[in-house]
Design a protein around this motif. Structure first.
Motif, short mmCIF file in Angstrom:
data_model
loop_
_atom_site.label_atom_id
_atom_site.label_comp_id
_atom_site.label_asym_id
_atom_site.label_seq_id
_atom_site.Cartn_x
_atom_site.Cartn_y
_atom_site.Cartn_z
N ARG A 88 -69.59 17.56 129.36
CA ARG A 88 -70.18 16.48 128.54
C ARG A 88 -71.26 16.99 127.59
O ARG A 88 -72.44 16.70 127.72
CB ARG A 88 -70.81 15.43 129.45
N ALA A 89 -70.82 17.79 126.65
CA ALA A 89 -71.77 18.48 125.79
C ALA A 89 -72.33 17.58 124.70
O ALA A 89 -72.04 17.75 123.53
CB ALA A 89 -71.10 19.68 125.17
N ILE A 90 -73.15 16.61 125.08
CA ILE A 90 -73.80 15.78 124.06
C ILE A 90 -75.22 16.33 123.84
O ILE A 90 -75.66 17.23 124.54
CB ILE A 90 -73.87 14.30 124.50
N PHE A 91 -75.92 15.76 122.86
CA PHE A 91 -77.32 16.12 122.66
C PHE A 91 -78.15 15.08 123.40
O PHE A 91 -78.24 13.93 122.97
CB PHE A 91 -77.66 16.15 121.17
N ARG A 92 -78.73 15.49 124.50
CA ARG A 92 -79.38 14.53 125.40
C ARG A 92 -80.68 13.98 124.81
O ARG A 92 -81.13 12.91 125.20
CB ARG A 92 -79.63 15.18 126.76
N ASP A 93 -81.29 14.74 123.87
CA ASP A 93 -82.54 14.24 123.27
C ASP A 93 -82.31 13.26 122.14
O ASP A 93 -83.25 12.69 121.60
CB ASP A 93 -83.38 15.43 122.75
N LEU A 94 -81.04 13.09 121.76
CA LEU A 94 -80.73 12.14 120.68
C LEU A 94 -80.10 10.89 121.27
O LEU A 94 -79.49 10.94 122.34
CB LEU A 94 -79.76 12.78 119.68
N SER A 95 -80.23 9.77 120.56
CA SER A 95 -79.63 8.52 121.03
C SER A 95 -78.11 8.56 120.78
O SER A 95 -77.61 9.47 120.10
CB SER A 95 -80.24 7.34 120.30
N VAL A 96 -77.40 7.56 121.31
CA VAL A 96 -75.94 7.48 121.10
C VAL A 96 -75.65 7.44 119.59
O VAL A 96 -74.80 8.18 119.08
CB VAL A 96 -75.36 6.23 121.81
N ALA A 97 -76.39 6.58 118.87
CA ALA A 97 -76.18 6.45 117.43
C ALA A 97 -76.43 7.79 116.72
O ALA A 97 -75.64 8.19 115.85
CB ALA A 97 -77.11 5.38 116.86
N GLU A 98 -77.51 8.48 117.13
CA GLU A 98 -77.83 9.76 116.47
C GLU A 98 -76.80 10.83 116.80
O GLU A 98 -76.46 11.65 115.96
CB GLU A 98 -79.22 10.23 116.90
N ASN A 99 -76.28 10.79 118.05
CA ASN A 99 -75.24 11.74 118.43
C ASN A 99 -74.00 11.56 117.57
O ASN A 99 -73.32 12.53 117.22
CB ASN A 99 -74.86 11.53 119.90
N LEU A 100 -73.69 10.30 117.23
CA LEU A 100 -72.51 10.03 116.40
C LEU A 100 -72.79 10.38 114.93
O LEU A 100 -71.98 10.98 114.24
CB LEU A 100 -72.09 8.56 116.52
N LYS A 101 -74.00 10.00 114.50
CA LYS A 101 -74.38 10.19 113.09
C LYS A 101 -74.40 11.69 112.73
O LYS A 101 -74.00 12.07 111.63
CB LYS A 101 -75.76 9.58 112.89
N ILE A 102 -74.86 12.50 113.69
CA ILE A 102 -75.01 13.94 113.41
C ILE A 102 -73.65 14.61 113.18
O ILE A 102 -73.56 15.67 112.58
CB ILE A 102 -75.79 14.62 114.56
N PHE A 121 -63.87 3.15 122.72
CA PHE A 121 -64.94 3.21 123.72
C PHE A 121 -65.92 2.05 123.50
O PHE A 121 -67.00 2.25 122.93
CB PHE A 121 -65.70 4.54 123.61
N PRO A 122 -65.57 0.85 123.96
CA PRO A 122 -66.43 -0.32 123.68
C PRO A 122 -67.83 -0.17 124.29
O PRO A 122 -68.80 -0.71 123.77
CB PRO A 122 -65.68 -1.49 124.33
N ASP A 123 -67.92 0.58 125.41
CA ASP A 123 -69.23 0.77 126.07
C ASP A 123 -70.26 1.38 125.11
O ASP A 123 -71.44 1.05 125.18
CB ASP A 123 -69.07 1.72 127.26
N LEU A 124 -69.80 2.28 124.26
CA LEU A 124 -70.74 3.01 123.39
C LEU A 124 -71.45 2.06 122.43
O LEU A 124 -72.61 2.28 122.07
CB LEU A 124 -70.02 4.10 122.61
N LYS A 125 -70.77 1.00 122.02
CA LYS A 125 -71.37 0.05 121.08
C LYS A 125 -72.57 -0.64 121.75
O LYS A 125 -73.61 -0.84 121.13
CB LYS A 125 -70.33 -0.98 120.65
N ARG A 126 -72.37 -0.96 123.03
CA ARG A 126 -73.42 -1.64 123.79
C ARG A 126 -74.63 -0.70 124.01
O ARG A 126 -75.77 -1.14 124.07
CB ARG A 126 -72.81 -2.06 125.13
N LEU A 127 -74.34 0.60 124.12
CA LEU A 127 -75.38 1.57 124.49
C LEU A 127 -75.93 2.30 123.27
O LEU A 127 -76.62 3.30 123.42
CB LEU A 127 -74.80 2.60 125.46
#
Lengths: 234, 360
Positions: A88-102, A121-127
């Motif tokens: 799950r290589a996401i950027f943990r210091d960034l928000s969901v929106a920032e992870n997508l935007k980047i 992934f409907p969950d991501l919209k909520r989070l």
């Protein structure tokens, strides 16, 4: 149909260790191909070799006819290859929106893909505003895949998408990958044979750093001998 | 009664900016009024501040200018270490180049403020590019050691006897006279106080904007996992270089104000100790938080000033003790710990209010 990706007899070293000793993989345009094999066989290293993270010392990798050797991973990504690493290589210091935007390669990528991504992934919209640290393992995995969908990637390399997920989430993940494969070619590594057989049309088995068998998944599911011999599963 | 006039687009944007920055704006206003408040407490009128009269207000403005300069310097280190994840042991050089260049330009070349400022900014860019030369080749602790090497060479040069006419060698650069009367710390203390205060505020806002920008987000991603950022298609070298250039110009500007305020440049500002000072400030305030750099600078200078005043020679030991205690009990720094525990603190406050029957 033509091959979007051709990995031709590559040899890769990590330090002094000879990890890949002749791996060949063809990925047909528009297909889902899975790399199968036991732990430590060299499946992840094959994906990393394609991405230029562990560049092969011999052999050739062609993407849409273009050689990838000698290119840096950021150049390879810019050519249209998305990589979803394991764990799950996401950027943990960034928000969901920032992870997508980047992950935007061109301005407006996210806006164009938003509906498709949140449909998968409907969950991501909520989070959307939550920081990466607050997401569960499954949500992080979804975000990691969603991030690779933001730019216009022609090929997605996905490493162990079902790793550590609850059964209900695995089903959701299978549906999502099937839907995204309608527009994108996928090469994935998957330990879970049931998941692999539901998803992939073609397979390549890697054993001790060599590609030893390839073919159609529909044929493999009935070939108990091969499954026992190389995968140790029924 | 609610207004029936719909706010215009510009009005809405201004309102949003005001709401987002009301904390820093309130702090800015409080700091502008602070000298007047001290003057009133001292029995002086508000005009004492404007007329530069001797007193606590004037003295505290001097101390606060030092804190602001340290805060600018600490912010510049937080940008490369806390935000971008570049550990540099040569950050003192960024500051010292600005300080020495200002002193030499004023004293030896007789330059005015404008050309000197331009030279400081150019020098800031050049030294960042120098550090940038090694960026693609070395990472982590190796980068830290190479930058220490650059800074050590600079320190040897400013301390060398061959440079004594310009840098004052071991003694330092002394007797610098600021060529502009309006920047003179002795005669125009309140004006300099306002200039440095506004500049600190400006740097803080620019840095916050930078961190929230797409470039800043890639810097954060690079700090967290450079390989992952590259896999998204980013050549992280350019992002690290951008952060280095911005940081270097800021630190050099802090050096400029340092020389303007204290017309003596000690070679200590070119040494490893000065880099450690920046590290201590952001550690105490909260690494990667930006506002932590401001808090850390205030703690750093006030601790140093008051402990030296009260305990004289024993102060160094006590300062060290306080640093150890802070790192042990506030490991994420004041701002960092507050941010991490904000929810707990909020719950605790609500529990306390309920206990006191001030909230149902």
């Amino acid at each position: 149909m033509t091959n979007l990706l051709e990995v031709q007899n590559i040899h890769t070293f990590i330090g002094q260790f000879h990890i890949l000793e002749g791996v060949s993989v063809d990925v047909l345009q528009g297909s889902i191909t899975v790399l199968l094999g036991r732990n430590g066989a060299g499946k992840t290293t094959t994906l990393k070799s394609v991405m230029g993270l562990t560049p092969p010392s011999q052999g050739q990798i062609l993407f849409a006819g273009e050689p990838l050797q000698g290119r840096r991973s950021y150049d390879i990504a810019a050519m249209g290859i998305g990589f979803v690493p394991e764990h799950r290589a996401i950027f943990r210091d960034l928000s969901v929106a920032e992870n997508l935007k980047i992950a935007e390669r061109c301005k407006g990528d996210l806006a164009r893909k938003e509906e498709f991504i949140f449909g998968l992934f409907p969950d991501l919209k909520r989070l959307i505003k939550l920081p990466g640290t607050k997401l569960s393992g499954g949500q992080q995995q979804m975000l990691a895949i969603a991030r690779a969908l933001v730019p216009d990637n022609k090929l997605l390399l996905i490493d162990e998408p079902s790793e550590g997920l609850a059964p209900v989430l695995i089903e959701q993940m299978i549906t999502a990958i099937q839907q995204l494969a309608a527009n994108t070619t996928v090469l994935l590594v998957e330990q879970n044979f049931v998941v692999a057989s539901k998803l992939a049309e073609r397979y390549v088995i890697i054993e001790e750093g060599r590609s030893v068998k390839k073919g159609l998944m529909a044929e493999l599911v009935n070939d108990q001998e091969t499954i026992h011999r190389y995968l140790g599963a029924a | 009664m609610q207004s029936t006039i719909p706010p215009t687009e510009t009005g809405r944007e201004a309102l949003r900016l005001f709401k987002e920055n009301r904390g820093p704006l309130a702090m800015l206003l409080a700091l502008i009024l602070f000298p007047f408040f001290v003057a009133l407490l001292d029995g002086q009128g508000p005009t004492a501040v404007l007329n530069n009269e001797i007193g606590n207000a004037r003295f505290l403005q001097g101390l606060l200018i030092e804190i602001f300069i340290l805060a600018i310097y600490a912010l510049s280190y937080d940008l490369i270490l806390g935000i971008t994840g570049l550990l540099s042991f040569g950050h003192a050089m960024f500051f010292a180049v600005g300080a020495y260049l200002t002193g030499i330009a004023f004293k030896s070349f007789g330059w005015g403020v404008g050309p000197t400022l331009a030279a400081v900014i150019v020098a800031g860019i050049v030294q960042a590019l120098l550090f940038g030369l090694v960026l693609p080749r070395v990472k982590g602790i190796t980068f830290a050691l190479v930058t220490l090497g650059f800074a050590s060479v600079f320190e040897i040069i400013v301390k060398s006897n061959e440079m004594v006419a310009y840098t004052g060698a071991d003694v330092g650069l002394q007797g610098v006279v600021v060529p502009a009367a309006w920047l003179n710390t002795s005669n125009e203390r309140f004006r300099l106080y306002l200039i440095v205060l506004f500049f600190t505020f400006f740097v803080y806002l620019v840095y916050r904007r930078f961190v929230d920008s797409p470039t800043g987000r890639v810097c954060i991603a690079t700090r967290e996992n450079e390989g992952r950022a590259q896999m998204l298609g980013y050549n992280t070298f350019y992002f690290k270089l951008t952060a280095l250039i911005l940081s270097s110009i800021t630190a050099a500007m802090a050096g400029f104000f340092h020389t303007v305020h204290q017309p003596i440049v000690s070679p200590a500002v070119a040494g490893l100790g000065w880099t450690v000072a920046a590290l201590l400030m952001i550690l105490m305030g909260g690494i990667g938080t930006l506002s932590g750099a401001l808090v850390g600078a205030a703690i750093f200078r006030l601790l140093q000033f008051y402990l030296e005043r009260w305990f004289g020679g024993n102060a160094t030991f006590l300062i060290g003790l306080v640093y150890v205690l802070l790192v042990m009990f506030v490991p994420y720094g004041v701002v960092g710990t507050w941010q991490a525990r904000r929810l707990d603190i909020q719950r605790g406050r609500e529990r306390l209010l309920r206990l006191l029957h001030l909230r149902p």
